[in-house]
Design a protein around this motif. Structure first.
Motif, mmCIF file in Angstrom:
data_model
loop_
_atom_site.group_PDB
_atom_site.id
_atom_site.type_symbol
_atom_site.label_atom_id
_atom_site.label_comp_id
_atom_site.label_asym_id
_atom_site.label_seq_id
_atom_site.Cartn_x
_atom_site.Cartn_y
_atom_site.Cartn_z
ATOM 1 N N ALA A 57 13.098 6.045 -9.852
ATOM 2 C CA ALA A 57 12.709 6.682 -8.588
ATOM 3 C C ALA A 57 13.630 7.865 -8.318
ATOM 4 O O ALA A 57 14.815 7.822 -8.630
ATOM 5 N N ASN A 58 13.062 8.902 -7.728
ATOM 6 C CA ASN A 58 13.841 10.102 -7.426
ATOM 7 C C ASN A 58 14.022 10.340 -5.934
ATOM 8 O O ASN A 58 14.633 11.319 -5.537
ATOM 9 N N ASP A 59 13.439 9.472 -5.110
ATOM 10 C CA ASP A 59 13.610 9.606 -3.669
ATOM 11 C C ASP A 59 13.823 8.222 -3.055
ATOM 12 O O ASP A 59 13.555 7.207 -3.676
ATOM 13 N N VAL A 60 14.310 8.208 -1.837
ATOM 14 C CA VAL A 60 14.712 6.959 -1.191
ATOM 15 C C VAL A 60 13.520 6.042 -0.935
ATOM 16 O O VAL A 60 13.632 4.824 -1.105
ATOM 17 N N ILE A 61 12.379 6.595 -0.570
ATOM 18 C CA ILE A 61 11.205 5.770 -0.269
ATOM 19 C C ILE A 61 10.747 5.005 -1.508
ATOM 20 O O ILE A 61 10.503 3.798 -1.458
ATOM 21 N N ASN A 62 10.629 5.694 -2.628
ATOM 22 C CA ASN A 62 10.223 5.024 -3.864
ATOM 23 C C ASN A 62 11.280 4.033 -4.338
ATOM 24 O O ASN A 62 10.944 2.961 -4.834
ATOM 25 N N ALA A 63 12.545 4.388 -4.197
ATOM 26 C CA ALA A 63 13.619 3.475 -4.593
ATOM 27 C C ALA A 63 13.585 2.215 -3.739
ATOM 28 O O ALA A 63 13.757 1.101 -4.249
ATOM 29 N N ALA A 64 13.348 2.382 -2.446
ATOM 30 C CA ALA A 64 13.256 1.224 -1.552
ATOM 31 C C ALA A 64 12.049 0.359 -1.919
ATOM 32 O O ALA A 64 12.143 -0.876 -1.937
ATOM 33 N N ALA A 65 10.926 0.987 -2.221
ATOM 34 C CA ALA A 65 9.729 0.240 -2.599
ATOM 35 C C ALA A 65 9.948 -0.536 -3.895
ATOM 36 O O ALA A 65 9.569 -1.710 -4.001
ATOM 37 N N ILE A 66 10.553 0.101 -4.877
ATOM 38 C CA ILE A 66 10.858 -0.584 -6.142
ATOM 39 C C ILE A 66 11.793 -1.757 -5.883
ATOM 40 O O ILE A 66 11.620 -2.851 -6.426
ATOM 41 N N GLY A 67 12.776 -1.549 -5.037
ATOM 42 C CA GLY A 67 13.725 -2.609 -4.724
ATOM 43 C C GLY A 67 13.078 -3.787 -4.015
ATOM 44 O O GLY A 67 13.323 -4.942 -4.366
ATOM 45 N N VAL A 68 12.238 -3.514 -3.022
ATOM 46 C CA VAL A 68 11.569 -4.587 -2.280
ATOM 47 C C VAL A 68 10.655 -5.384 -3.204
ATOM 48 O O VAL A 68 10.667 -6.618 -3.197
ATOM 49 N N VAL A 69 9.867 -4.700 -4.011
ATOM 50 C CA VAL A 69 8.967 -5.391 -4.932
ATOM 51 C C VAL A 69 9.763 -6.211 -5.945
ATOM 52 O O VAL A 69 9.401 -7.350 -6.257
#
Length: 86
Positions: A57-69
């Motif tokens: 991920a290159n942005d916080v939103i995608n990184a957060a989504a990857i982390g939650v999943v």
């Protein structure tokens, strides 16, 4: 194995350990463990984005989504283990 995929697997493994720690604690109800591991995954995903150069991920939103999943996947892993042992 590509480092990006390994980092996602690492988030899942660490979240699983957090969930096991919560399960061992008498103070944490079983119903909130998925929320806790999802939150742990979120924090780990955002931190991994800044620490690991090959994180997917290159942005916080995608990184957060990857982390939650990834964190919630650890709950699924626990359920697979329980069903297999039945």
């Amino acid at each position: 194995m590509e480092l990006g995929i390994a980092s996602v697997a690492a988030i899942t493994a660490i979240s699983y350990l957090v969930g096991m720690g919560c399960k061992a604690s008498a103070r944490v109800k079983d119903e909130v463990i998925p929320v806790i591991v999802g939150g742990a995954g979120l924090v780990l995903g955002v931190a991994a984005m800044f620490v690991m150069p090959d994180f997917p991920a290159n942005d916080v939103i995608n990184a957060a989504a990857i982390g939650v999943v990834s964190g919630l996947a650890s709950t699924g892993i626990d359920q697979i283990k329980k069903q297999y042992n039945k």
